[in-house]
Design a protein around this motif. Structure first.
Motif, short mmCIF file in Angstrom:
data_model
loop_
_atom_site.label_atom_id
_atom_site.label_comp_id
_atom_site.label_asym_id
_atom_site.label_seq_id
_atom_site.Cartn_x
_atom_site.Cartn_y
_atom_site.Cartn_z
N LEU A 30 -3.24 -1.47 -5.84
CA LEU A 30 -4.31 -1.49 -4.62
C LEU A 30 -5.55 -2.13 -4.98
N ILE B 53 -6.45 1.21 2.29
CA ILE B 53 -6.25 0.73 1.16
C ILE B 53 -7.31 1.31 0.05
N CYS C 30 0.62 -1.12 0.12
CA CYS C 30 0.02 0.17 -0.02
C CYS C 30 0.82 1.22 -0.01
N ASN D 271 -6.81 5.17 -0.43
CA ASN D 271 -5.59 5.15 -1.52
C ASN D 271 -6.06 4.78 -2.81
N LEU D 272 -7.02 3.91 -3.31
CA LEU D 272 -7.28 3.57 -4.43
C LEU D 272 -8.21 4.48 -4.89
#
Length: 824
Positions: free
Chosen positions: A718, A737, A699, A740-741
């Motif tokens: 991701l 996760i 990540c 951030n995606l």
């Protein structure tokens, strides 16, 4: 002439041999091979490996480590033998010794596990560093990590090749470690395993098949099957050994039928015919005579060996009989003392067995049977009564000479075969307890299981001591990280156990294993049963552990307030003066308190255990102090603490090394040093023991891609992580996760996917930082809504809050500081 025939190594080209040659002649640094060579004994698996390595054009770049099981199937023995190859002084491995000289400190870290390396490593250590250098005395830590350190250090200049022969004879813990080494990303070495799937000894056929399936499907091993010779191949082999024209086609067909096409049996049969006078001549003019057809030839290798044994004088037979009970490789001292013979006399008899009969070979400091099949045939020929007496002789000898590092298991082995079950059980239980610290938790579990079975045979299933052994087995599986098996054993025990203390302890470890399996709901039910009926029967230490486990489980389920109440209850129950226990509790203070309050508590806890700097706990707290500085934005102080913790965890050889590595990566990320951050996160990926650490590192690497203007590189990683999060209870990592995606999608201009990612992500879990994370999410959603002009309902009131100081009042915390500090 028979000895000359046995020494000939004529190679017959087969499909399997050529495949092995193709794979192994091309291996080098960053181009490894992973092979399983499968087939019955005697089909030439080892010969194929040696032939292929002999044809390698850059053999000096390879460091070949060979391991195999010993006669007692001792745990980890194949690994000990493999790494001892680094320390063998001979004219053919100067480059191997050079590699070993550069990893002396790393090799020293293996000594607690492989005591047979001790003296050799110490000599190497002092020879390469300084004659007066202090040889480090280390405790057993994380064996996987230490093996990796040695292999990685060697791989800086050479390509390590690990060859493990006859893995069908290996114990569970050795196979587990080989599998874990093969699973490690970035570990640049080749693995060649050989096995006979029909000769499995220590595992069930299903277990061994499952292990092979993992190797071939998950770890990309290629399986090559070896078969018996065809008639044409036997003809080629006989012509190569005896010479062209030495035997007619009809003679070869007869011998081929007799040998069944097994290359080893075929070679031994030719040697036997030479001994019996049916082959005449020397090299270049040998001739097989038809007289062999009238002779009574054996139909197996064992038959050939038994003919030899039947011709031995009694004085030689007495020595070789006891040697067969010692093992394939053996020392002469136990033979001379047990038989009350002069040591010189025994050495002379062993020399006759080697020179006159080719049954044994002399090694540097010991002897060994020429073939394992010879030892097996000698042992089988003893018969039950004589074998028992020989085992009893050796048990008495080893009781007088307890030099073996695994003496209790050795005594169990001999007493069990001497049919002394009570003595065998006593030593087996001792060996199981010692295996925890000296070998591996998997081996401890295996021995506790054997001890449980033996106790049930002796005293019946109703004996409470049998329940105690089953409990120890379950706990050992938990300590080994085999949580599914731990749950299975402990669930069975809790349904049958008769002792309140055993029942309660079993429930506790069952809940711990369920929690580690990411099953917090099941763990809570198990803990409810424990707290309802058996908490008072636990020792103080275990009761405290139960409270800490409950707090962790409740936190994982999102019951933050209730988890905090259980945590405070635990703190209040810690007795005065229990510095270690209190420090272990305070280590977790950041779950419930902000860094401004947690930091001084951690420093005070560390000061109270200042004299225990050798404990991992001291450095875990040291690391957590650094984590608080990181949360406060004091990056330089954080880096100092992380590097100090890293150095100590590295010295200890513990899986905890990933903690400071990961956080040092974050420090470098925040400082803008992306190259060093990537290097640190890649190390975490390579050595992580648990998915959480590995997923965190991936990540963070994706974040670096985004910050470097390459969101298209981050998105696939991701997305893969999002797939792996299904059912995970690590809520904060899952949120990170998904967040951030969504961020990566927005950077790539795909705003609709980014918004959909937020809408499908799990709710923010309640904890100290939940308002902060909710506000961050709401801000991004608001920005996305403006970009795509979509009406989406969301709570915009939180946008007016910082999500940090407002999320938990300092005024409310101030008076509760004393609740978590009970030393005064």
């Amino acid at each position: 002439m028979s000895a000359d025939l046995r020494k000939l190594r004529f190679i017959v080209k087969t499909e399997a041999l050529e495949a092995v040659t193709r794979h192994l002649t091309s291996i080098r640094r960053n181009a490894s091979a992973r092979l399983i060579l499968e087939g019955e004994r005697g089909l030439g698996k080892r010969t194929a490996i040696e032939h292929a390595l002999g044809k390698h054009r850059a053999a000096a770049e390879l460091v070949v480590l060979r391991g195999s099981a010993d006669q007692f199937r001792s745990p980890l023995a194949p690994l000990a033998e493999a790494f001892s190859c680094l320390l063998q002084y001979n004219s053919h491995n100067d480059h191997v010794l050079r590699a070993a000289g550069r990893v002396t400190t790393e090799l020293a870290q293996l000594v607690p596990f492989f005591s047979t390396l001790g003296g050799k490593v110490q000599d190497l250590f002092q020879g390469y560093l300084s004659p007066n250098a202090a040889f480090p005395i280390l405790e057993a830590g994380d064996l996987i990590f230490r093996l990796q350190k040695v292999l990685r250090a060697i791989a800086l200049e050479f390509h390590p090749v690990l060859i493990f022969s006859d893995i069908d004879q290996y114990d569970h813990s050795t196979l587990s470690i080989i599998g874990q080494l093969a699973r490690k990303e970035g570990l640049d070495c080749s693995f060649i395993l050989t096995c006979d799937p029909y000769a499995i000894e220590l595992l069930s056929r299903e277990q061994f098949g499952s292990f092979q399936s993992v190797l071939t499907s998950d770890l990309l091993f290629r399986k090559l099957k070896f078969s018996r010779f065809s008639l044409e191949q036997s003809e080629h082999f006989v012509g190569g050994v005896l010479g062209r024209g030495a035997a007619s086609r009809a003679q070869i067909a007869s011998i081929h039928k007799r040998s069944g096409g097994n290359p080893l049996f075929l070679r031994e049969l030719l040697a036997h015919l030479a001994e019996e006078g049916h082959i005449s001549g020397g090299s270049g003019n040998r001739k097989l005579h038809d007289t062999y057809q009238a002779a009574a030839l054996p139909d197996s290798i064992w038959g050939l060996i038994n003919i030899k044994l039947s011709r031995l004088p009694q004085e030689l037979r007495t020595v070789i009989d006891l040697a067969s009970v010692l093992g394939v490789e053996f020392n002469s001292e136990p033979i001379s003392e047990s038989l009350q013979l002069s040591h010189l006399f025994v050495l002379d008899r062993l020399r006759k067995l080697e020179i006159g009969y080719n049954l044994i070979e002399q090694m540097a400091n010991s002897h060994r049977f020429s073939l394992e099949a010879i030892r097996e045939a000698v042992y089988e020929s003893l018969g039950p009564a004589l074998a028992r007496e020989h085992h009893l002789l050796l048990a008495r000898y080893f009781e007088r000479h307890p030099e073996s590092p695994d003496i209790d298991y050795l005594l169990f082995y001999h007493y069990r075969r001497a049919i002394f079950p009570e003595q065998a059980l006593e030593h087996l239980v001792r060996s199981a307890h010692s295996a925890r610290s000296r070998l591996s938790y998997e081996e401890a579990a295996h021995r506790f299981r054997l001890a449980h079975e033996l106790m049930v045979q002796l005293r019946g299933a109703s004996d409470q001591n049998a329940d105690g052994l089953r409990l120890e087995e379950g706990i050992a599986y938990f300590e080994a990280g085999d949580f599914p098996l731990a749950v299975a054993r402990l669930t069975e025990l809790t349904s049958l156990s008769r002792g309140c203390g055993i029942h309660a302890t079993s429930l506790l470890y069952q809940s711990l294993a369920q929690y580690m399996l990411d099953e917090p709901a099941a763990a809570r039910l198990t803990l409810d049963a424990l707290f309802s009926h058996g908490l008072s029967t636990l020792s103080i230490d275990l009761r405290h552990r139960a409270l800490m486990t409950k707090a962790s489980v409740l936190y994982a389920l999102g019951c933050w307030e209730e988890a905090r109440r259980v945590y405070l209850r635990f703190i209040k129950e810690v007795p005065l003066g229990a510095d270690i226990l209190m420090a272990d509790a305070v280590k977790r203070v950041n779950i419930f308190y902000l860094p401004e309050l947690a930091l001084p508590l951690l420093k005070k806890a560390q000061a109270r255990i200042e004299t225990r700097r050798h404990l991992p706990l001291y450095w875990e707290i040291h690391h957590n102090i650094g984590s608080n500085y990181l949360l406060l934005g004091e990056l330089r102080s954080a880096e100092v603490y992380f590097r100090q913790a890293l150095a100590e965890f590295d010295r200890m050889g513990t899986y905890r090394i990933t903690y400071p590595l990961n956080n040092l990566g974050l420090v470098k990320l925040f400082q803008g040093d992306f190259d060093q951050a990537k290097e640190l996160f890649e190390q975490v990926k390579a050595i992580a023991r648990v998915d959480f650490d590995r997923m965190s590192a991936i990540c963070h690497l994706a974040v670096i891609d985004c910050l470097s203007g390459q969101p298209e590189n981050a998105i696939p990683n991701l997305e893969m992580l999002c797939e792996k999060t299904h059912g995970m209870s690590e809520a904060i990592l899952v949120e990170l996760i998904f967040h951030n995606l969504a961020w990566a999608y927005s950077l790539a201009g795909d705003y609709e996917k980014a918004l959909q990612c937020f809408q499908t992500s799990p709710d923010v879990a309640k904890d100290l930082w939940s308002d902060f994370r909710s506000a961050r999410r709401a801000r991004m959603v608001a920005n996305l809504v403006r970009k795509i002009g979509t009406e989406v309902g969301y709570d915009d009131s939180i946008l007016d809050r910082t999500g940090r100081r407002d999320s938990w009042s300092f005024k409310k915390l101030d008076y509760e500081v004393n609740d978590i500090w009970c030393w005064e």
